[in-house]
Design a protein around this motif. Structure first.
Motif, PDB file in Angstrom:
ATOM      1  N   SER A  38       0.514  -0.811  -0.137  1.00  0.00           N
ATOM      2  CA  SER A  38       0.236  -0.168  -0.419  1.00  0.00           C
ATOM      3  C   SER A  38       0.675   0.869  -0.040  1.00  0.00           C
ATOM      4  O   SER A  38       1.831   1.041   0.869  1.00  0.00           O
ATOM      5  CB  SER A  38      -0.676  -0.490   0.967  1.00  0.00           C
ATOM      6  N   ALA A  39       1.034   1.959  -1.041  1.00  0.00           N
ATOM      7  CA  ALA A  39       1.288   3.316  -1.282  1.00  0.00           C
ATOM      8  C   ALA A  39       1.228   4.298  -0.011  1.00  0.00           C
ATOM      9  O   ALA A  39       2.232   4.828   0.676  1.00  0.00           O
ATOM     10  CB  ALA A  39       1.281   3.885  -2.271  1.00  0.00           C
ATOM     11  N   GLU A  40       0.193   4.564   0.395  1.00  0.00           N
ATOM     12  CA  GLU A  40      -0.742   5.486   1.316  1.00  0.00           C
ATOM     13  C   GLU A  40      -0.817   4.933   2.923  1.00  0.00           C
ATOM     14  O   GLU A  40      -0.372   6.013   3.522  1.00  0.00           O
ATOM     15  CB  GLU A  40      -1.952   6.336   0.901  1.00  0.00           C
ATOM     16  N   GLN A  41      -0.289   3.494   2.944  1.00  0.00           N
ATOM     17  CA  GLN A  41      -0.329   3.164   4.611  1.00  0.00           C
ATOM     18  C   GLN A  41       1.630   2.622   4.138  1.00  0.00           C
ATOM     19  O   GLN A  41       0.998   1.406   3.812  1.00  0.00           O
ATOM     20  CB  GLN A  41      -1.277   2.417   5.083  1.00  0.00           C
ATOM     21  N   PRO A  42       2.218   3.019   4.600  1.00  0.00           N
ATOM     22  CA  PRO A  42       3.807   2.168   5.329  1.00  0.00           C
ATOM     23  C   PRO A  42       2.926   0.584   6.186  1.00  0.00           C
ATOM     24  O   PRO A  42       2.174   0.429   6.459  1.00  0.00           O
ATOM     25  CB  PRO A  42       4.674   2.402   5.948  1.00  0.00           C
ATOM     26  N   ASP A  43       3.773  -0.513   5.688  1.00  0.00           N
ATOM     27  CA  ASP A  43       3.536  -2.084   6.748  1.00  0.00           C
ATOM     28  C   ASP A  43       2.489  -2.450   6.660  1.00  0.00           C
ATOM     29  O   ASP A  43       2.222  -3.071   7.859  1.00  0.00           O
ATOM     30  CB  ASP A  43       3.475  -1.248   8.322  1.00  0.00           C
ATOM     31  N   THR A  44       1.618  -2.448   5.439  1.00  0.00           N
ATOM     32  CA  THR A  44       0.738  -2.632   4.812  1.00  0.00           C
ATOM     33  C   THR A  44       0.194  -2.986   3.847  1.00  0.00           C
ATOM     34  O   THR A  44       0.653  -2.520   2.127  1.00  0.00           O
ATOM     35  CB  THR A  44      -0.834  -1.486   5.313  1.00  0.00           C
TER      36      THR A  44
END
Length: 483
Positions: A347-353
């Motif tokens: 996920s580009a907007e949420q790291p580690d996701t």
């Protein structure tokens, strides 16, 4: 609006075939306008997250030479700047009995089969060997400069001499394939527009080898095609709908748009939307009988339904790959939630996701069941994913589907799954290339490159169709390559 409303070529539609054909036309110096028409977006918003409707999987490098040549010509890929942030994705197939890793390396695959399927190993390798023996000849045939798709409505291209010479390499009938290879054959339908039971063994074997060699994940492929087309001077009318194709005598002369009530004139018209939609754009008095005959031979068979989950990367099981095929019961029909394709994207907007995209194939006739059917299917998919990811619901951050929206119960959402990735059934298949509808039409200056042209080969067929139709337009207009 452009400074002028006259173009050498107007392309209707924004599927990859349209964008590749538009790019090739621009490279040859044609003033080209692309009208989006289908209204299909690349992404949808869920909260503050941008999620792709259906991530695009490209053929492995060196597996589809025509596709790679087209991308190189339009400036999208070359040996230095290549599409895809990752190397080809190794595949995992999960059934109630086994998890089979399918590495691209044949020796590693043999080792994995010895571990997971020792009793079927010999038969699997034997069938794969037959497919590989045929592959070199099949790829050479696709690259040949022949008139593919067949020119002329209801015309066929059946090279009997070539068929006879290749039969010695043909794999056995699909029913005798080992279960693992039958699952892979069904899974290729996610990347093409013809069901595996309706196309030739030659094409199915070619596509199965592509899966085994590792497909490339490019979530923004259509956007890259759009940007590349505009970068080389192509013009785009976004969110514009063609209401009617204009005629000057017997042949098309342009299009009239619906919302802006504007008319764009052209020398040549290229339709890249389904033939049924193309027919709707032609005035009744101008519809030719041969077009109607072809329309009567093709109808939608299945569509793709997708559900997306945002999930903590650290909670994913160790060893879980980025491309999985999940089968709950291999002995049942491989449709709906019994055959799921799972793609894992960062996920580009949420790291580690991780964005987990689940797709399944749904019979087209079930569209009459409406929203209730889609909601039930979504719940079954949620239950299935917990089968391979323990405590999935406990850690789940959010879930969404682009096709489930808060609308009236009796209506389908605006972004209907029945419009996305349709597969077709027909009696008009070409022996090797599965051509349903040819590129030539009864109109001298109108050509067709919609999804029913070479649908069984997916993006590889799209590239060959684009190249073929551009050659036809160039022959008609006698314009040489100048860019």
């Amino acid at each position: 609006m452009s400074r002028t409303n006259f173009y050498d070529v107007i392309v209707i539609g924004s599927l990859p075939t349209a964008l590749m054909a538009g790019g090739l036309l621009r490279r040859r110096g044609y003033r080209t306008l692309l009208i989006q028409q289908d209204g299909l977006s690349n992404h949808y918003k869920h909260g503050n997250i941008s999620i792709p409707y259906i991530p695009t999987l490209l053929p492995p490098r060196n597996h589809a030479p025509i596709f790679e040549q087209v991308l190189q010509t339009i400036g999208l890929e070359d040996p230095v700047h290549q599409l895809g942030k990752h190397e080809a994705l190794d595949l995992q197939v999960i059934t109630p009995q086994n998890r089979i890793d399918i590495p691209a390396n044949l020796r590693a695959l043999e080792t994995e089969l010895h571990r997971a399927l020792p009793d079927e190993k010999t038969q699997i390798l034997r069938v794969l060997g037959r497919i590989q023996s045929f592959e070199e000849h099949y790829t050479a045939y696709l690259e040949a400069q022949t008139a593919i798709p067949a020119r002329g409505l209801l015309a066929s291209s059946k090279p009997k001499k070539t068929i006879r010479s290749l039969k010695q390499f043909a794999p056995p009938e699909l029913e005798s394939w080992p279960q693992l290879l039958r699952i892979l054959a069904a899974s290729t339908t996610f990347n093409t527009n013809v069901d595996h039971l309706s196309r030739s063994l030659f094409t199915t074997g070619h596509l199965v080898l592509g899966l085994i060699r590792g497909l490339r994940m490019v979530p923004d492929f259509r956007k890259l095609l759009f940007d590349g087309f505009q970068k080389i001077g192509g013009e785009v009318q976004r969110d514009t709908i063609v209401e009617e194709i204009e005629f000057d005598g017997r042949n098309p002369s342009g299009v009239t748009t619906l919302h802006r009530s504007m008319t764009f004139r052209c020398t040549t018209l290229l339709s890249a939307v389904p033939i049924r939609h193309t027919m709707d754009l032609i005035p009744l008095r101008k519809r030719r009988r041969r077009m109607r005959l072809v329309l009567d031979t093709v109808r939608p068979s299945m569509s793709m339904f997708t559900v997306n989950f945002l999930y903590p990367t650290e909670c994913l099981p160790l060893g879980m790959g980025k491309h999985l095929i999940l089968v709950r019961n291999p002995d049942e029909p491989l449709v709906e939630d019994n055959l799921l394709r799972i793609l894992c994207l960062p996920s580009a907007e949420q790291p580690d996701t991780t964005l987990i995209n689940l797709s399944c194939l749904i019979p087209y006739q079930k569209r009459k069941l409406g929203r209730a059917y889609l909601e039930s299917l979504q719940e079954r998919i949620r239950d299935t994913i917990e089968w391979i990811i323990p405590f999935f619901k406990k850690h789940l951050q959010s879930s969404s589907s682009p096709f489930i929206n808060p609308v009236a119960e009796e209506t389908l959402p605006a972004n209907s799954p029945w419009k996305h990735h349709q597969t077709y059934e027909t009696s008009q298949h070409d022996t090797f290339n599965e051509t349903i509808v040819p590129v030539e039409t009864p109109y001298r200056n109108m050509f067709f490159c919609g999804p029913e042209v070479m649908p069984a080969l997916g993006l590889e067929g799209s590239a060959k169709t684009a190249r073929e139709v551009v050659e036809l337009i160039s022959e008609q207009n006698k314009i040489k390559k100048i860019l």
